[in-house]
Design a protein around this motif. Sequence first.
Motif, short mmCIF file in Angstrom:
data_model
loop_
_atom_site.label_atom_id
_atom_site.label_comp_id
_atom_site.label_asym_id
_atom_site.label_seq_id
_atom_site.Cartn_x
_atom_site.Cartn_y
_atom_site.Cartn_z
N ARG A 33 4.05 2.03 4.33
CA ARG A 33 2.77 1.48 3.90
C ARG A 33 2.82 -0.04 4.02
O ARG A 33 3.81 -0.66 3.60
CB ARG A 33 2.45 1.92 2.48
N VAL A 79 0.44 -3.92 4.00
CA VAL A 79 -0.79 -4.69 3.80
C VAL A 79 -0.84 -5.75 4.88
O VAL A 79 0.15 -6.47 5.11
CB VAL A 79 -0.83 -5.34 2.40
N ASP A 97 -7.24 1.42 2.66
CA ASP A 97 -8.23 0.56 2.03
C ASP A 97 -8.55 -0.59 2.98
O ASP A 97 -7.64 -1.13 3.62
CB ASP A 97 -7.69 0.02 0.69
N THR A 115 -8.63 -7.89 4.95
CA THR A 115 -7.41 -7.28 4.42
C THR A 115 -7.49 -5.77 4.52
O THR A 115 -8.50 -5.15 4.16
CB THR A 115 -7.20 -7.69 2.95
N GLU A 173 -5.04 -2.12 3.94
CA GLU A 173 -3.82 -1.42 3.54
C GLU A 173 -3.74 -0.16 4.40
O GLU A 173 -4.73 0.58 4.52
CB GLU A 173 -3.84 -1.05 2.06
N GLU A 179 -1.19 3.06 6.54
CA GLU A 179 0.03 3.86 6.72
C GLU A 179 0.18 4.18 8.19
O GLU A 179 -0.57 4.98 8.75
CB GLU A 179 -0.05 5.17 5.93
N VAL A 182 4.61 -2.45 1.64
CA VAL A 182 4.25 -2.17 0.24
C VAL A 182 5.33 -1.28 -0.36
O VAL A 182 5.60 -0.19 0.16
CB VAL A 182 2.88 -1.48 0.14
#
Length: 294
Positions: free
Chosen positions: A223, A225, A245, A250, A252, A254, A280
């Motif tokens: 994960r 960011v 997200d 920005t 986030e 996977e 993360v």
Amino acid sequence: MLGVHGLTRQYGEVRAVDGVTFEVPAGKMIGFVGGNGAGKTTTMRMIMGVLAPNAGEVTWGERPVTRADRTRFGYMPEERGLYPKQGVLDQLTYLGRLHGMSQGDANGRAKELLERFGLGHRLKEKVEKLSLGNQQRAQIIAAVLGEPLALIMDEPFSGLDPAAVDQMADLLREHTSRGVPVLFSSHQLELVDRLCDGIVVLHKGKVVAQGTSDELRGNAPLRFVMTLTGDAGWVRGEPGIKVLDLDGATVELEPESEELAQRLLTEAVSRGGVREFSRVRPSLSEIYREVAAA
């Protein structure tokens, strides 16, 4: 080393503990975590011989644990086991004698620990007159009083303020530095993460994960960011990338692999500036929720 091998406990049709196996090495602190009803307290009671297992065994070193061994174990139950109408010092002295200490040694060691943890002026006080936090301090002192060979503690930090938590953590570290294996349960997962050398996760009576914090995190999904100088909406169309997200610049995400993460970073650089690209690290709470849901 304290060993737990296939411990099982059945209550009618309910298997409260189901083949639980783990080790608490000498000089290590192991955190025992799980939700209410996961089987932590039942397992600890079987380790101490308070409950008999339906299957499995507890070992001390290379042999089955004996009653004499358990007499030298320090045990702190989740329900406070001190007598509310008895004075603190008298009670701790009595408990020390049950662990084989002389009257003088038990009395002197109890006074020393009560002074250390801010209860030196309340030696004659009845337990029921103490605050819940001070009762917890006295209960912990009772567990460590007899220079235990091992420590088994059920929710020892419950009800303690931050200063008392630090004091008790130092006390446990003193024991591990002398080679004492320490097992404690707690719902305060970030505290477990900070203090423990290893973690055992129990769910519905079974061990669903165990290892160091880094080992448990190593099994978590990749994960990242990423923050760009411009809008990050284009990331949604990248193959092998799951967007968790997205908020303007920005995102986030996977990726399916480290290689895809690096390709995405290269693509982002080619499209403009990248302000941040960082892995993360999931919290222990997140890891617990993931393994419990599996």
